[in-house]
Design a protein around this motif. Structure first.
Motif, PDB file in Angstrom:
ATOM      1  N   ALA A  95       0.830  -1.209   0.000  1.00 36.88           N
ATOM      2  CA  ALA A  95       0.000   0.000   0.000  1.00 36.88           C
ATOM      3  C   ALA A  95       0.863   1.257   0.000  1.00 36.88           C
ATOM      4  CB  ALA A  95      -0.939  -0.002   1.209  1.00 36.88           C
ATOM      5  N   VAL A  96       1.929   1.237   0.776  1.00 43.51           N
ATOM      6  CA  VAL A  96       2.853   2.380   0.826  1.00 43.51           C
ATOM      7  C   VAL A  96       3.533   2.562  -0.524  1.00 43.51           C
ATOM      8  CG1 VAL A  96       4.972   3.269   1.875  1.00 43.51           C
ATOM      9  CG2 VAL A  96       3.257   2.123   3.298  1.00 43.51           C
ATOM     10  N   ALA A  97       3.960   1.442  -1.121  1.00 43.78           N
ATOM     11  CA  ALA A  97       4.617   1.492  -2.427  1.00 43.78           C
ATOM     12  C   ALA A  97       3.664   2.016  -3.496  1.00 43.78           C
ATOM     13  CB  ALA A  97       5.120   0.105  -2.813  1.00 43.78           C
ATOM     14  N   ASN A  98       2.435   1.542  -3.456  1.00 43.61           N
ATOM     15  CA  ASN A  98       1.461   1.965  -4.463  1.00 43.61           C
ATOM     16  C   ASN A  98       1.157   3.450  -4.346  1.00 43.61           C
ATOM     17  OD1 ASN A  98      -0.453   1.079  -6.614  1.00 43.61           O
ATOM     18  ND2 ASN A  98      -1.942   1.919  -5.198  1.00 43.61           N
ATOM     19  N   GLU A  99       1.018   3.919  -3.110  1.00 40.57           N
ATOM     20  CA  GLU A  99       0.751   5.347  -2.890  1.00 40.57           C
ATOM     21  C   GLU A  99       1.910   6.200  -3.410  1.00 40.57           C
ATOM     22  OE1 GLU A  99       0.090   8.434   0.858  1.00 40.57           O
ATOM     23  OE2 GLU A  99      -0.394   6.316   1.112  1.00 40.57           O
ATOM     24  N   ALA A 100       3.141   5.752  -3.141  1.00 40.18           N
ATOM     25  CA  ALA A 100       4.321   6.481  -3.611  1.00 40.18           C
ATOM     26  C   ALA A 100       4.392   6.457  -5.138  1.00 40.18           C
ATOM     27  CB  ALA A 100       5.592   5.865  -3.017  1.00 40.18           C
ATOM     28  N   PHE A 101       4.092   5.302  -5.720  1.00 40.93           N
ATOM     29  CA  PHE A 101       4.126   5.186  -7.177  1.00 40.93           C
ATOM     30  C   PHE A 101       3.121   6.124  -7.829  1.00 40.93           C
ATOM     31  CE2 PHE A 101       2.213   3.471 -11.019  1.00 40.93           C
ATOM     32  CZ  PHE A 101       3.317   3.362 -11.853  1.00 40.93           C
ATOM     33  N   GLU A 102       1.892   6.109  -7.330  1.00 43.49           N
ATOM     34  CA  GLU A 102       0.849   6.953  -7.919  1.00 43.49           C
ATOM     35  C   GLU A 102       1.236   8.427  -7.824  1.00 43.49           C
ATOM     36  OE1 GLU A 102      -2.347   5.944  -9.051  1.00 43.49           O
ATOM     37  OE2 GLU A 102      -2.224   3.800  -8.639  1.00 43.49           O
ATOM     38  N   ARG A 103       1.779   8.822  -6.676  1.00 43.93           N
ATOM     39  CA  ARG A 103       2.206  10.211  -6.492  1.00 43.93           C
ATOM     40  C   ARG A 103       3.341  10.558  -7.463  1.00 43.93           C
ATOM     41  NH1 ARG A 103       3.852   9.650  -1.801  1.00 43.93           N
ATOM     42  NH2 ARG A 103       6.091   9.503  -2.212  1.00 43.93           N
ATOM     43  N   ASN A 104       4.328   9.674  -7.552  1.00 42.56           N
ATOM     44  CA  ASN A 104       5.461   9.916  -8.445  1.00 42.56           C
ATOM     45  C   ASN A 104       5.021   9.959  -9.907  1.00 42.56           C
ATOM     46  OD1 ASN A 104       7.484  10.053  -6.455  1.00 42.56           O
ATOM     47  ND2 ASN A 104       7.673   7.828  -6.382  1.00 42.56           N
ATOM     48  N   PHE A 105       4.074   9.091 -10.258  1.00 38.30           N
ATOM     49  CA  PHE A 105       3.614   9.064 -11.649  1.00 38.30           C
ATOM     50  C   PHE A 105       2.900  10.354 -12.014  1.00 38.30           C
ATOM     51  CE2 PHE A 105       0.759   8.233 -15.141  1.00 38.30           C
ATOM     52  CZ  PHE A 105       1.556   7.528 -16.024  1.00 38.30           C
ATOM     53  N   VAL A 106       1.983  10.781 -11.162  1.00 33.79           N
ATOM     54  CA  VAL A 106       1.223  12.001 -11.457  1.00 33.79           C
ATOM     55  C   VAL A 106       2.154  13.211 -11.505  1.00 33.79           C
ATOM     56  CG1 VAL A 106      -0.548  13.586 -10.603  1.00 33.79           C
ATOM     57  CG2 VAL A 106      -0.953  11.128 -10.544  1.00 33.79           C
ATOM     58  N   GLU A 107       3.113  13.269 -10.573  1.00 33.20           N
ATOM     59  CA  GLU A 107       4.057  14.390 -10.564  1.00 33.20           C
ATOM     60  C   GLU A 107       4.894  14.393 -11.846  1.00 33.20           C
ATOM     61  OE1 GLU A 107       6.364  14.059  -7.007  1.00 33.20           O
ATOM     62  OE2 GLU A 107       4.742  14.761  -5.695  1.00 33.20           O
ATOM     63  N   SER A 108       5.373  13.232 -12.251  1.00 27.88           N
ATOM     64  CA  SER A 108       6.173  13.138 -13.476  1.00 27.88           C
ATOM     65  C   SER A 108       5.341  13.523 -14.693  1.00 27.88           C
ATOM     66  CB  SER A 108       6.719  11.711 -13.651  1.00 27.88           C
ATOM     67  OG  SER A 108       7.605  11.375 -12.614  1.00 27.88           O
ATOM     68  N   ALA A 109       4.094  13.070 -14.705  1.00 24.10           N
ATOM     69  CA  ALA A 109       3.208  13.371 -15.827  1.00 24.10           C
ATOM     70  C   ALA A 109       2.937  14.862 -15.929  1.00 24.10           C
ATOM     71  CB  ALA A 109       1.903  12.605 -15.681  1.00 24.10           C
ATOM     72  N   GLN A 110       2.772  15.496 -14.782  1.00 23.88           N
ATOM     73  CA  GLN A 110       2.491  16.932 -14.775  1.00 23.88           C
ATOM     74  C   GLN A 110       3.707  17.745 -15.196  1.00 23.88           C
ATOM     75  OE1 GLN A 110       1.051  17.263 -10.740  1.00 23.88           O
ATOM     76  NE2 GLN A 110      -1.082  17.064 -11.364  1.00 23.88           N
ATOM     77  N   VAL A 111       4.909  17.261 -14.818  1.00 23.96           N
ATOM     78  CA  VAL A 111       6.145  17.969 -15.162  1.00 23.96           C
ATOM     79  C   VAL A 111       6.522  17.725 -16.628  1.00 23.96           C
ATOM     80  CG1 VAL A 111       8.627  18.105 -14.748  1.00 23.96           C
ATOM     81  CG2 VAL A 111       7.040  17.987 -12.816  1.00 23.96           C
ATOM     82  N   LEU A 112       6.503  16.460 -17.035  1.00 21.15           N
ATOM     83  CA  LEU A 112       6.944  16.091 -18.379  1.00 21.15           C
ATOM     84  C   LEU A 112       5.830  16.176 -19.417  1.00 21.15           C
ATOM     85  CD1 LEU A 112       9.094  12.966 -17.412  1.00 21.15           C
ATOM     86  CD2 LEU A 112       9.892  15.290 -17.862  1.00 21.15           C
TER      87      LEU A 112
END
Length: 223
Positions: free
Chosen positions: A68-85
């Protein structure tokens, strides 16, 4: 080809350019979790192998209680990367889907992402009006390669038979899910993760370069 009533499209790699965002988000997640380098390499290989499957299920297999912790971190990292890139469509994806809808076909979007991440991507793409039917594992029960998401789409679209469902995706998991759902036609695309040989080995009836090649099928003439 059976008379198609509903086409279920995958998201990243099929209708949306991945641009390495999934792997980048995973690598950032590995750093967040302080995973040893030797374990990180094995974990990344597993992520590539299971691309297209439910992210929480992949993380459960990899990290157990920390899933659950990994999934939450992944989702956050993905959205942040998507918004930046930035996130963009596979060239011609929107116009292709619009053309298919114009001839009376129903369309749906399925993804291994959580509903919140899925909707964040939809907002960035401006696709809220393109796919009214959007399904994630949390909406259906199990993620790919289980057939649940496809069955959920089929029920909501009220199609007459599973054989009138077409599945379009870029991974082996997409094809296996289509077979398990009883879909009449499974189409692999080469715009994402897996190559032609792997797609065919896992059940693809046809393999095309991009979703735009769907317009060369007889779908437009039968509706």
């Amino acid at each position: 080809m059976n008379d198609v009533e509903l086409i279920c499209f995958d998201m990243a790699g099929t209708t949306v350019l991945d641009n390495g965002l999934v792997l980048e988000a995973f690598r950032r997640t590995i750093e967040d979790l302080d995973v040893p380098s030797d374990e990180a390499d094995t974990a990344e290989a597993y992520v590539i192998e299971t691309m297209g499957q439910s992210k929480i299920e992949v993380f459960t297999a990899l990290f157990g209680e920390r899933a659950a912790v990994a999934n939450e971190a992944f989702e956050r990292n993905f959205v942040e990367s998507a918004q930046v890139l930035g996130v963009s469509e596979i060239p011609g994806a929107r116009s292709t889907v619009e053309t298919l809808r114009d001839v009376g076909l129903q369309v749906a979007l399925t993804t291994g992402f959580s509903p919140s991440t899925r909707e964040a991507l939809i907002d960035v793409l401006g696709w809220g009006d393109l796919f009214e039917l959007r399904v994630s594992p949390a909406d259906a029960g199990r993620g790919r390669p289980a057939p649940d998401m496809l069955w959920t789409c089929a029920l909501k679209a009220q199609i007459t038979a599973a054989s009138s469902l077409m599945v379009v995706g870029d991974t082996a998991s997409d094809m296996v899910a289509g077979l398990r759902a009883g879909a009449g036609y499974c189409v692999g695309v080469l715009s994402g993760n897996d190559d032609q040989a792997r797609l065919i080995a896992n059940g693809a009836d046809d393999v095309i370069d991009s979703v735009v090649d769907l317009l060369s099928f007889d779908l437009l003439m039968t509706h």
